[in-house]
Design an enzyme around this catalytic site. Structure first.
Site, PDB file in Angstrom:
ATOM      1  N   MET A  36      -3.429   4.777 -14.182  1.00 40.81           N
ATOM      2  CA  MET A  36      -3.398   5.247 -12.793  1.00 40.81           C
ATOM      3  C   MET A  36      -4.625   4.778 -12.010  1.00 40.81           C
ATOM      4  O   MET A  36      -4.530   4.414 -10.836  1.00 40.81           O
ATOM      5  CB  MET A  36      -3.301   6.775 -12.760  1.00 40.81           C
TER       6      MET A  36
ATOM      7  N   TYR B 120      -3.337   3.083 -22.864  1.00 40.24           N
ATOM      8  CA  TYR B 120      -2.216   3.909 -23.322  1.00 40.24           C
ATOM      9  C   TYR B 120      -1.156   3.097 -24.064  1.00 40.24           C
ATOM     10  O   TYR B 120      -0.781   2.010 -23.629  1.00 40.24           O
ATOM     11  CB  TYR B 120      -1.521   4.563 -22.127  1.00 40.24           C
TER      12      TYR B 120
ATOM     13  N   ARG C 175      22.781  -4.808   6.868  1.00 41.09           N
ATOM     14  CA  ARG C 175      21.851  -3.679   6.877  1.00 41.09           C
ATOM     15  C   ARG C 175      22.060  -2.944   8.196  1.00 41.09           C
ATOM     16  O   ARG C 175      23.180  -2.574   8.523  1.00 41.09           O
ATOM     17  CB  ARG C 175      20.426  -4.234   6.686  1.00 41.09           C
TER      18      ARG C 175
ATOM     19  N   LYS D 192       4.390  -2.985  10.704  1.00 38.21           N
ATOM     20  CA  LYS D 192       4.968  -1.809  10.052  1.00 38.21           C
ATOM     21  C   LYS D 192       4.294  -1.573   8.696  1.00 38.21           C
ATOM     22  O   LYS D 192       3.587  -2.450   8.183  1.00 38.21           O
ATOM     23  CB  LYS D 192       6.475  -2.012   9.875  1.00 38.21           C
TER      24      LYS D 192
END
Ligand code: PLP
Length: 401
Positions: free
Chosen positions: A332, A284, A140, A41
């Site tokens: 990023m 940053y 779940r 998955k």
């Protein structure tokens, strides 16, 4: 339409097919006589399902699991009709016809899903193959005790009505704390599961095999931690994801101790070097300031590639076999590595191992980002180019995701 030759990606995930094959073989022999189901998955835990699934299939693996129906259908088209494919996560309006037609086995966690599966089977003229999913304590998905009673009633009624389109081929559940072997809940879940299994057998036997063969039921509850910590493996198979990729689900136990090899190396390249005076900041927010004169290496790779920004100022990478710290915020697309003043060992163009063999582990990145190795690999984004590494030398193009 113009088509372009896409140049080599800056950030690439090299997938070691031999490691995948060896991990699968090691896990299969450890689980025997229970069988290995390969969980692929989430784009094969970020490794690239179009590389991973065919490699495992070529190595003789035939049982595969995914979460969703779109994943299952993609897998069917990758592997063809011989693969056994199980999916367990779908919604109240998800179209089940295509899955049933494609021979996808489905986990059933609600009584309503039984109605919907029967209808899909009838519409498509195909027998729907299902695994009853039992909630044994995770809370779940899965049938809770009251819903299980109603599911059994549904099956008894279906047998009386001669419903021929449904086959119960399996019963499944999922562990909550199998990665913490000292906890008692795993045995408690196993006991609830055994009891549900016994009841299902009785229901199937009472239906004279019209709803499925109680002797042939596929019984599975173990995930990677269950498969690695429980001996013998409970049931007839185990759904193994993380360990297949050579990663450890057990805190404090690395891949090697489990006899597994990480199948993914996340690589980048040094693309700029600069000498930095003491007092200069990095990235940053200028959250890092050089205490002394130093040298920065610029490395493509950031949260746009799936690297966690939370690992800023904590993570490390390896260049020519040496570890160096990531300084300042991971952006990023890029990050800054502090290689130290006058470091002539690192050159522009050098390979950078972000994680995987030869560098930090995905588990270390997990610690640096306050998460787990599962999330580190699964987050790798579409921009990361997946390619195949066969025998340590031969790198060929893989799929584009
Ligand atoms: C993801 C998943 C697995 C595989 O878990 P691993 O810990 O990666 O082996 C097995 N079963 C279910 C229901 C899952 O959601």
């Amino acid at each position: 339409m113009t088509s372009f030759d896409i140049p080599e990606a800056l950030v690439r995930a090299e997938i070691d097919e031999a490691a995948l094959r060896d991990n699968a073989a090691a896990l299969a022999s450890q689980l025997a006589p229970a069988r290995l189901k390969c969980v692929v998955k989430a784009n094969a835990y970020g490794h690239g399902v179009d590389i991973v699934a065919p490699a495992l299939f070529a190595a003789g693996r035939r049982e595969f699991c995914v979460a969703t129906i779109p994943e299952a259908l993609e897998l069917r088209s990758l592997l063809g009709p011989e693969a056994e494919i199980l999916a367990w996560l779908y919604g109240p309006t998800t179209d089940l016809d295509e899955a049933v037609r494609a021979g996808i086995e489905l986990g059933v966690s609600t009584v309503a899903s039984l109605d919907r599966l029967a209808a899909a089977a009838q519409r498509t003229g195909t027998t729907a193959r299902l695994h009853l999913k039992i909630d044994t304590g995770l809370g779940r998905n899965g049938l809770a005790p009251d819903a299980l009673v109603r599911a059994f009633e549904w099956l008894r009624r279906a047998a009386e009505d001669g419903c021929p389109d449904i086959r119960v081929v399996g019963i499944m559940s999922h562990f909550a704390v199998a990665d913490e072997p000292e906890r008692p809940e795993t045995a408690a879940q196993s006991a609830v599961f055994s009891s549900a299994h016994g009841q299902l057998r009785a229901v199937l036997d009472a239906a004279d095999g019209r709803l499925g063969d109680s002797e042939a039921l596929d019984v599975h509850i173990a995930n990677s931690p269950g498969a690695l910590t429980l001996g013998p493996c409970p049931g007839t198979s185990a759904r193994v994801g993380l360990a297949l990729y050579g990663l450890s689900p057990l805190e404090g136990t690395d891949s090697e101790a489990l006899g597994l090899r990480p199948a993914l190396r996340l690589l980048s390249t040094v693309i700029n070097l600069k000498d930095i005076p003491a007092g200069h900041g990095a990235s940053y927010g200028l959250t890092f300031t050089a205490a002394t004169d130093t040298r920065f290496a610029l490395v493509p790779g950031g949260y746009g590639d799936g690297l966690p920004r939370a690992a800023s100022n904590r993570a490390e990478v390896a260049i020519r076999g040496r570890r160096y710290p990531v300084v300042g915020r991971i952006a990023m697309d890029q990050m800054i590595i502090d290689i130290g003043a006058g470091n002539e060992d690192v050159a522009i163009g050098d390979e950078v191992v972000i994680f995987g063999p030869g560098g930090p582990s995905a588990a270390e990145w997990g610690i640096w980002a306050d998460t787990i190795n599962y999330e580190i690999v699964t987050q790798l984004s579409a921009r990361v180019h997946r390619c195949v590494r066969n025998d340590g030398t031969d790198v060929t193009e893989g799929g584009g995701r």
